[in-house]
Design a protein around this motif. Structure first.
Motif, PDB file in Angstrom:
ATOM      1  N   ASP A 123       0.891  -1.257  -0.032  1.00 18.12           N
ATOM      2  CA  ASP A 123      -0.025   0.166  -0.118  1.00 18.12           C
ATOM      3  C   ASP A 123       0.895   1.286  -0.030  1.00 18.12           C
ATOM      4  O   ASP A 123       0.717   2.229  -0.673  1.00 18.12           O
ATOM      5  CB  ASP A 123      -0.912   0.158   1.230  1.00 18.12           C
ATOM      6  N   ALA A 124       2.289   1.219   0.714  1.00 19.68           N
ATOM      7  CA  ALA A 124       2.744   2.359   0.533  1.00 19.68           C
ATOM      8  C   ALA A 124       3.436   2.621  -0.790  1.00 19.68           C
ATOM      9  O   ALA A 124       3.554   3.771  -1.138  1.00 19.68           O
ATOM     10  CB  ALA A 124       4.216   2.106   1.585  1.00 19.68           C
ATOM     11  N   GLU A 125       3.790   1.778  -1.443  1.00 20.20           N
ATOM     12  CA  GLU A 125       4.396   1.694  -2.843  1.00 20.20           C
ATOM     13  C   GLU A 125       3.157   2.357  -3.478  1.00 20.20           C
ATOM     14  O   GLU A 125       3.419   3.364  -4.648  1.00 20.20           O
ATOM     15  CB  GLU A 125       4.539   0.479  -3.591  1.00 20.20           C
ATOM     16  N   CYS A 126       2.013   2.043  -3.626  1.00 19.31           N
ATOM     17  CA  CYS A 126       0.685   2.560  -4.247  1.00 19.31           C
ATOM     18  C   CYS A 126       0.556   4.059  -3.831  1.00 19.31           C
ATOM     19  O   CYS A 126       0.151   4.935  -4.754  1.00 19.31           O
ATOM     20  CB  CYS A 126      -0.596   1.628  -3.888  1.00 19.31           C
ATOM     21  N   PHE A 127       0.645   4.321  -2.644  1.00 19.11           N
ATOM     22  CA  PHE A 127       0.534   5.646  -2.319  1.00 19.11           C
ATOM     23  C   PHE A 127       1.493   6.459  -2.722  1.00 19.11           C
ATOM     24  O   PHE A 127       1.042   7.741  -3.227  1.00 19.11           O
ATOM     25  CB  PHE A 127       0.545   5.680  -0.553  1.00 19.11           C
ATOM     26  N   VAL A 128       2.438   6.166  -2.754  1.00 23.06           N
ATOM     27  CA  VAL A 128       3.785   7.222  -3.442  1.00 23.06           C
ATOM     28  C   VAL A 128       3.172   7.244  -4.958  1.00 23.06           C
ATOM     29  O   VAL A 128       3.417   8.443  -5.477  1.00 23.06           O
ATOM     30  CB  VAL A 128       5.150   6.387  -3.325  1.00 23.06           C
ATOM     31  N   SER A 129       2.932   6.325  -5.691  1.00 19.63           N
ATOM     32  CA  SER A 129       2.640   6.466  -6.937  1.00 19.63           C
ATOM     33  C   SER A 129       1.353   7.486  -7.237  1.00 19.63           C
ATOM     34  O   SER A 129       1.309   8.263  -8.167  1.00 19.63           O
ATOM     35  CB  SER A 129       2.252   5.218  -7.490  1.00 19.63           C
ATOM     36  N   GLU A 130       0.447   7.270  -6.267  1.00 14.89           N
ATOM     37  CA  GLU A 130      -1.080   8.084  -6.453  1.00 14.89           C
ATOM     38  C   GLU A 130      -0.789   9.259  -5.857  1.00 14.89           C
ATOM     39  O   GLU A 130      -1.239  10.464  -6.563  1.00 14.89           O
ATOM     40  CB  GLU A 130      -1.929   7.486  -5.528  1.00 14.89           C
ATOM     41  N   ALA A 131       0.249   9.495  -4.894  1.00 14.73           N
ATOM     42  CA  ALA A 131       0.296  11.076  -4.382  1.00 14.73           C
ATOM     43  C   ALA A 131       1.116  11.747  -5.287  1.00 14.73           C
ATOM     44  O   ALA A 131       0.911  12.982  -5.484  1.00 14.73           O
ATOM     45  CB  ALA A 131       1.050  10.762  -3.056  1.00 14.73           C
ATOM     46  N   LEU A 132       1.950  11.172  -6.082  1.00 16.67           N
ATOM     47  CA  LEU A 132       2.805  11.904  -7.127  1.00 16.67           C
ATOM     48  C   LEU A 132       2.112  12.580  -8.017  1.00 16.67           C
ATOM     49  O   LEU A 132       2.408  13.737  -8.559  1.00 16.67           O
ATOM     50  CB  LEU A 132       3.886  10.826  -7.600  1.00 16.67           C
ATOM     51  N   GLU A 133       0.854  12.030  -8.504  1.00 13.34           N
ATOM     52  CA  GLU A 133       0.082  12.720  -9.314  1.00 13.34           C
ATOM     53  C   GLU A 133      -0.564  14.024  -9.208  1.00 13.34           C
ATOM     54  O   GLU A 133      -0.754  14.950  -9.894  1.00 13.34           O
ATOM     55  CB  GLU A 133      -1.043  11.577  -9.672  1.00 13.34           C
ATOM     56  N   THR A 134      -0.580  14.213  -7.594  1.00  7.04           N
ATOM     57  CA  THR A 134      -0.879  15.602  -7.399  1.00  7.04           C
ATOM     58  C   THR A 134      -0.154  16.752  -7.887  1.00  7.04           C
ATOM     59  O   THR A 134      -0.451  17.816  -7.986  1.00  7.04           O
ATOM     60  CB  THR A 134      -1.317  15.715  -5.850  1.00  7.04           C
ATOM     61  N   PHE A 135       1.233  16.229  -7.703  1.00  6.75           N
ATOM     62  CA  PHE A 135       2.419  17.336  -8.115  1.00  6.75           C
ATOM     63  C   PHE A 135       2.930  17.239  -9.566  1.00  6.75           C
ATOM     64  O   PHE A 135       3.884  17.970  -9.840  1.00  6.75           O
ATOM     65  CB  PHE A 135       3.500  16.830  -7.187  1.00  6.75           C
ATOM     66  N   ARG A 136       2.146  16.456 -10.478  1.00  3.29           N
ATOM     67  CA  ARG A 136       2.610  16.416 -11.844  1.00  3.29           C
ATOM     68  C   ARG A 136       2.137  17.607 -12.468  1.00  3.29           C
ATOM     69  O   ARG A 136       1.351  18.152 -12.226  1.00  3.29           O
ATOM     70  CB  ARG A 136       2.119  15.232 -12.196  1.00  3.29           C
ATOM     71  N   TRP A 137       3.149  18.069 -13.425  1.00  2.00           N
ATOM     72  CA  TRP A 137       2.731  19.186 -14.573  1.00  2.00           C
ATOM     73  C   TRP A 137       1.840  18.682 -15.664  1.00  2.00           C
ATOM     74  O   TRP A 137       1.658  17.595 -16.061  1.00  2.00           O
ATOM     75  CB  TRP A 137       4.061  19.415 -15.212  1.00  2.00           C
ATOM     76  N   HIS A 138       0.662  19.558 -15.504  1.00  2.00           N
ATOM     77  CA  HIS A 138      -0.375  19.558 -16.676  1.00  2.00           C
ATOM     78  C   HIS A 138      -0.299  20.486 -17.690  1.00  2.00           C
ATOM     79  O   HIS A 138      -0.278  21.455 -17.393  1.00  2.00           O
ATOM     80  CB  HIS A 138      -1.668  19.536 -15.863  1.00  2.00           C
ATOM     81  N   GLN A 139       0.016  20.421 -18.883  1.00  2.00           N
ATOM     82  CA  GLN A 139       0.377  21.204 -19.843  1.00  2.00           C
ATOM     83  C   GLN A 139      -1.068  21.825 -20.427  1.00  2.00           C
ATOM     84  O   GLN A 139      -1.086  23.227 -20.933  1.00  2.00           O
ATOM     85  CB  GLN A 139       0.933  20.463 -21.068  1.00  2.00           C
ATOM     86  N   GLN A 140      -2.245  21.335 -20.226  1.00  2.00           N
ATOM     87  CA  GLN A 140      -3.128  21.747 -20.717  1.00  2.00           C
ATOM     88  C   GLN A 140      -4.099  22.684 -19.438  1.00  2.00           C
ATOM     89  O   GLN A 140      -4.356  22.055 -18.433  1.00  2.00           O
ATOM     90  CB  GLN A 140      -4.343  20.780 -21.332  1.00  2.00           C
TER      91      GLN A 140
END
Length: 480
Positions: free
Chosen positions: A188-205
Motif C-alpha cells: 500500500d505504501a508503494e501505491c500511495f507514493v505513485s498515487e500521491a505523485l500525481e497531485t504534483f505532476r505538471w499538466h500542460q493543458q
C-alpha cells in the motif's frame, strides 16, 4: 496536533512501513519526476554535487561536524519542494497526505506583507531521527482569493477552483486507510507514493480560456499559476549545497542563468539560517480551452530551479537581530534587491551584518543560536572524575562536551517572497501588504501549525539531557 515519533524502517506495528521510509521514497520519486519535466534541474543537481565535494575536501572540520551530528548522509538526498493550492479543502487534504509521510505543518509565513497574495506553512519531519533519515520538506502556500479586489474575477477564480480535484481517488482512499489503520503495508505504501505523485505532476493543458488566464495573470502571475491548471504542480525542487556562492558563480558555465542576488544572510564563516538562489522560471508551452472546448496554444511561466544553503537555527533573540539588520540593509538600498542594485546590495549586506557574531562560541554564549551538545570520547573516559558542581561551560572548556549548531530546517518569508518575485516578474503589490491572518490559515488547514522555535529548543534540551545521563549528572543547562 498529534505527532508520531516513529522513525524506524518498520513502525511499531511490524506490518506497517514507517512514515520515514514512505517519505524517502516519495522524495526520490518526486526528484525523478521533476528531472524529467525540467531537465535543467538535473544539471543543477550535478553542479551542487560538485560544489559539495569540493567544500568537504576543503574543510575537514565541516566534514567532522556533519559526521558528528549524523547529517552527512542526508546532504545528497536533501530536497525541499514548493506548491501552491487554491482552496481550504485542498490545503486540509494535503495536511492529511503529508501526515502519511511523517510530515507536519511547521511555522506560519505571511507573504502578503511582501506583496505576494498567499500565506504558507512548511510540511516537514519534526524529530531529529526522522530529519536525519530524510529531511524532505514542502513549502505549501494557500492562495488568498479575498485579496483579489475585482469581485467578478474573484468569483470566477473561486468557481474554477471548486470544479477541480487535485487528488486521485486512490490517494484519497489510502490516506483514509492509513488514518483508520494507523499505517500502510509495504504494498500500500508503494501505491500511495505513485498515487500521491500525481497531485504534483505538471499538466500542460489549462482549465481556463486564454482570456481568463490573462485576466488572472494581470492580477498576479501567481494567481494565474494556481487557478488555471488541473493541479498545483511542483514549481521547484531544491537541493542543499554546502557552498552556495560557488554554485551561484558556476551556474552560467553550465548554461544556467541565476537570479541576481542570493537571498538571506551574507556569506559567513559560521552560516546562519538559510541562503537561497535560483534560475529563472521557464516559459513553457501550454494549451488553453475556450467555451466550445477548442484548444488554443499559449505560454506559461512558473517553474524554476532553486538551491539552498542551510546554517544554524537562531533563537528568538538571534532572529530579532537578523530581522533588524536585514531591515537596516533594505532601508539603506531603498527596498528589495534586484538586478540593478545587486552589487550595492551585496556590499551593504556584508557591512551591516558585521554586527552579527560570526563565531559559534560567541553565538552560543550570547544565546543567538541553538546547538546540539554531545559527550566526547575524552568526556566518556573521564566520567568518574566529573563532579555534580561541574558546569556545561566548564565541561566544554576541558573538552568533555562538544557543541554543533542545529540546522535551520525552516524558511524565511522575505527570502521566499524574493524568490517568487524574481521568477514571477511582478512588482510589489501594495494592496496585498500587512494583512496577516494565521487564524484564517489554520482554520483552512484544519489544525494549528507547530512553533519551530519550540522544536529547536526541545532538540537542544534533549541533547543536554543525554549528555547529563552519559556523564552521571542530574542535569546540565545553558547558563542564562
Amino acid at each position: 496536533m498529534t505527532v508520531s515519533s516513529t522513525s524506524s524502517t518498520q513502525s511499531s506495528n511490524s506490518g506497517f512501513v514507517s512514515p520515514d521510509l514512505i517519505r524517502a521514497r516519495f522524495a526520490s520519486a518526486m526528484s525523478t519526476l521533476y528531472k524529467t519535466e525540467v531537465p535543467l534541474y538535473g544539471d543543477l543537481l550535478e553542479l551542487v554535487a560538485d560544489a559539495n565535494r569540493v567544500a568537504l575536501e576543503r574543510a575537514p572540520s565541516l566534514t567532522e561536524s556533519l559526521i558528528s551530528t549524523g547529517e552527512l548522509p542526508r546532504i545528497d538526498a536533501e530536497r525541499h519542494g514548493a506548491i501552491r493550492v487554491g482552496t481550504a479543502e485542498e490545503l486540509a487534504t494535503l495536511r492529511r497526505l503529508f501526515a502519511v509521510m511523517g510530515m507536519y505543518p511547521v511555522g506560519y509565513y505571511d507573504l502578503s506583507t511582501a506583496g505576494v497574495p498567499v500565506h504558507s506553512t512548511a510540511f516537514r519531519p519534526v524529530n531529529e531521527t526522522s530529519l536525519q533519515q530524510n529531511p524532505f520538506r514542502v513549502f505549501t502556500s494557500l492562495l488568498r482569493l479575498e485579496l483579489i479586489e475585482d469581485s467578478d474575477l474573484r468569483e470566477l477564480a473561486s468557481e474554477t477552483l471548486k470544479r477541480r480535484q487535485i487528488f486521485t481517488p486512490g490517494a484519497l482512499a489510502l490516506i483514509e486507510q492509513c488514518e483508520q489503520a494507523g499505517g500502510l503495508s509495504a504494498e500500500d505504501a508503494e501505491c500511495f507514493v505513485s498515487e500521491a505523485l500525481e497531485t504534483f505532476r505538471w499538466h500542460q493543458q489549462a482549465t481556463v480560456s486564454a482570456e481568463l488566464y490573462e485576466r488572472l495573470n494581470q492580477q498576479h502571475r501567481l494567481i494565474a499559476d494556481v487557478v488555471a491548471f488541473k493541479g498545483p504542480h511542483i514549481n521547484h525542487l531544491t537541493p542543499r549545497t554546502l557552498d552556495i556562492d560557488s554554485v551561484q558563480a558556476h551556474m552560467p558555465s553550465r548554461g544556467i542563468k541565476p537570479k541576481a542576488v542570493i537571498e538571506g544572510p551574507p556569506s559567513r564563516k559560521c552560516p546562519i539560517l538559510l541562503r537561497q538562489t535560483s534560475f529563472k522560471a521557464l516559459q513553457e508551452e501550454v494549451s488553453f480551452v475556450d467555451e466550445e472546448g477548442r484548444l488554443q496554444a499559449g505560454k506559461h511561466t512558473a517553474r524554476f530551479g532553486e538551491i539552498e544553503q542551510r546554517g544554524a537555527a537562531l533563537t528568538e533573540k538571534g532572529r530579532a537581530l537578523y530581522d533588524q539588520l536585514l531591515a537596516q540593509v533594505r532601508d539603506v538600498i531603498g527596498g528589495a534587491p534586484h538586478e540593478g542594485n545587486a552589487d550595492e546590495y551585496a556590499e551593504v549586506l556584508a557591512s551591516v551584518f558585521a554586527a552579527f557574531p560570526d563565531d559559534y562560541e560567541m553565538l552560543r554564549q550570547q544565546e543567538l543560536a541553538w546547538f546540539r551538545y554531545s559527550v566526547t570520547e575524552l568526556g566518556l573516559a573521564n566520567r568518574d572524575n566529573i563532579e555534580a558542581s561541574d558546569t556545561l561551560d566548564g565541561l566544554i572548556q576541558v573538552g568533555y562536551i562538544r557543541f554543533d549548531p542545529l540546522v535551520y530546517e525552516d524558511f524565511l518569508p522575505v527570502s521566499a517572497a524574493g524568490i517568487f518575485q524574481s521568477n514571477l516578474g511582478d512588482d510589489l503589490r501594495e494592496e496585498y501588504r500587512a494583512r496577516s491572518s494565521q487564524a484564517q490559515f489554520q482554520h483552512a488547514l484544519g489544525s494549528s501549525v507547530l512553533n519551530e522555535l519550540e522544536l529547536y529548543q526541545d532538540a537542544q534540551q534533549n541533547s543536554l539531557q543525554v549528555c547529563a545521563e552519559q556523564l552521571g549528572l542530574a542535569e546540565l543547562f545553558v547558563a542564562a
